[in-house]
Write an enzyme that holds these catalytic residues in place. Structure first.
Site, PDB file in Angstrom:
ATOM      1  N   SER A   1       9.929  -2.063  -6.858  1.00  0.00           N
ATOM      2  CA  SER A   1       9.127  -0.839  -6.943  1.00  0.00           C
ATOM      3  C   SER A   1       8.414  -0.533  -5.633  1.00  0.00           C
ATOM      4  CB  SER A   1       8.110  -0.957  -8.079  1.00  0.00           C
ATOM      5  OG  SER A   1       8.749  -1.184  -9.312  1.00  0.00           O
TER       6      SER A   1
ATOM      7  N   HIS B   1       3.097  -0.667  -5.927  1.00  0.00           N
ATOM      8  CA  HIS B   1       3.473   0.730  -5.708  1.00  0.00           C
ATOM      9  C   HIS B   1       2.668   1.336  -4.567  1.00  0.00           C
ATOM     10  CE1 HIS B   1       4.715   0.994 -10.249  1.00  0.00           C
ATOM     11  NE2 HIS B   1       5.446   0.149  -9.561  1.00  0.00           N
TER      12      HIS B   1
END
Length: 383
Positions: free
Chosen positions: A190, A242
């Site tokens: 991610s 993230h």
């Protein structure tokens, strides 16, 4: 002189970003006695063949299959999902709702475990964790995003720049995650995926003058980024990876994805008898400023973060509210994601397990006990 062709005036035709091609070609325009000049593809805007991003996706899938093989749920766990898959079957939903392996297997395969990075000098986990995934759903979501975004970027900027952007962004995401989430393991690409999104945003900003419909493109991209970051406030989602990946990719985009101005390209690919009014700079001043500023901030930020991590710094001690960036508690869910700890005593085939967090205790009778089976019982007892 009579009979000689008039000097050519060179223009550049740019296809919109949403079209099937992103190449820029010199176009010859003249009014009298057209002369055919060989068309040369401008190397600064050439279209590359994308192979590295698909290779990264294949590598992630292969590693997930290997992880499931190592996991061997029927041998190491009390119960499994999709048992017809044999040793590739999944852990129970209570232990892993993403259809994947156990946390012990992920840890063995190279998941980000801060205690091992700091105390056992296993810094390689900051890179290895980005190639592992917690389950089928996790893998599919990341791979789909990487294919959609990564292939487009690799076609425009080549495998070297986008490969570096992918890996360094993944490292940046792992680093920020390790500074804030130190009690749980972390896996997934991610951070690298958000790095690609950040690179797309900075590429649009630094090359602002060469695009059409840029405001609409900027608004669309910002909305996509905000929505994806907002999903990260749900429990069991590592939003620090993230954010770290996005910030790293955003800064790298100003460094890696800068394009020369059309005026400079016009002059470079003009015929020898073309005389421009005045020389055009290759890059605008704001592009150069963003390049230097971003590079300095990126190098300093990664260096300071890495030194702080290796010294055992917990960033939550210096930011009391930052944990809300990764999970916001509501009446529907809790952000308490501490790992399950149990005390177990075994006497023959009898196993007594007591959960340390809620005090629940249970007795089990089974053979061939393994650490993975005990961990699964502990997870079920503490949930």
């Amino acid at each position: 002189m009579p009979g000689e062709p008039r000097p050519l005036e060179i223009h550049l035709r740019v296809n919109p970003k949403g079209s099937n091609t992103n190449m820029v070609h010199p176009v010859a325009v003249q009014t009298l006695s057209p002369v055919q000049y060989p068309r040369e593809e401008v190397k600064h805007y050439r279209k590359w063949f994308s192979w590295l991003i698909p290779l990264f996706v294949v590598a992630n899938i292969v590693l997930f299959v290997i992880t499931m093989y190592v996991n061997n749920c029927p041998h190491n766990s009390v119960s499994c999902i999709a048992s017809f898959l044999g040793r590739f079957s999944f852990q129970p939903f209570k232990e892993n709702p993403l259809l994947g392996p156990s946390s012990l297997t992920l840890q063995k395969m190279g998941a980000l475990d801060v205690s091992r990075v700091v105390h056992r000098h296993q810094g390689w986990r900051l890179i290895s964790c980005m190639w592992l995934h917690a389950g089928v759903f996790h893998l599919l979501a990341n791979m789909l995003g990487i294919l959609v975004i990564g292939i487009r970027l690799e076609q425009e900027f080549g495998f070297v720049l986008i490969g570096l952007l992918f890996v360094i962004s993944g490292f940046g995401g792992s680093l920020l995650s390790a500074l804030f989430i130190q009690s749980n393991i972390s896996v997934g690409a991610s951070g690298a995926l958000f790095g690609l999104l950040g690179g797309m945003l900075s590429e649009l900003i630094t090359n602002w003058t060469i695009y059409e419909n840029k405001l609409a493109a900027l608004l669309t991209l910002v909305i996509i980024i905000v929505i994806n970051l907002a999903v990260g406030i749900l429990p069991h989602v590592d939003n620090f990876a993230h954010i770290g990946g996005f910030l790293t990719g955003f800064l790298l985009g100003f460094v890696f994805l800068i394009r020369p101005q059309f005026g400079w390209v016009n002059q470079r690919y003009a015929p020898l008898n073309y005389s421009p009014g005045r020389a055009k700079p290759k890059f605008k001043k704001y592009q150069c400023f963003l390049w230097v500023f971003s590079l300095v901030i990126l190098v300093v930020g990664l260096a300071v973060g890495l030194v702080a991590l290796l010294r055992g710094v917990d960033a939550n001690d210096h930011c009391s509210w930052c944990h809300y960036l990764s999970c916001v508690p509501t009446s529907k869910w809790s952000c308490h994601t501490e790992p399950s700890y149990c005390v177990s005593n075994q006497l023959g085939n009898q196993l007594n397990v007591t959960c340390s967090s809620n005090g629940k205790s249970s007795t089990y009778f089974m053979q061939d006990l393994t650490s993975s089976k005990i961990q699964q019982l502990c997870t079920q007892l503490c949930s």
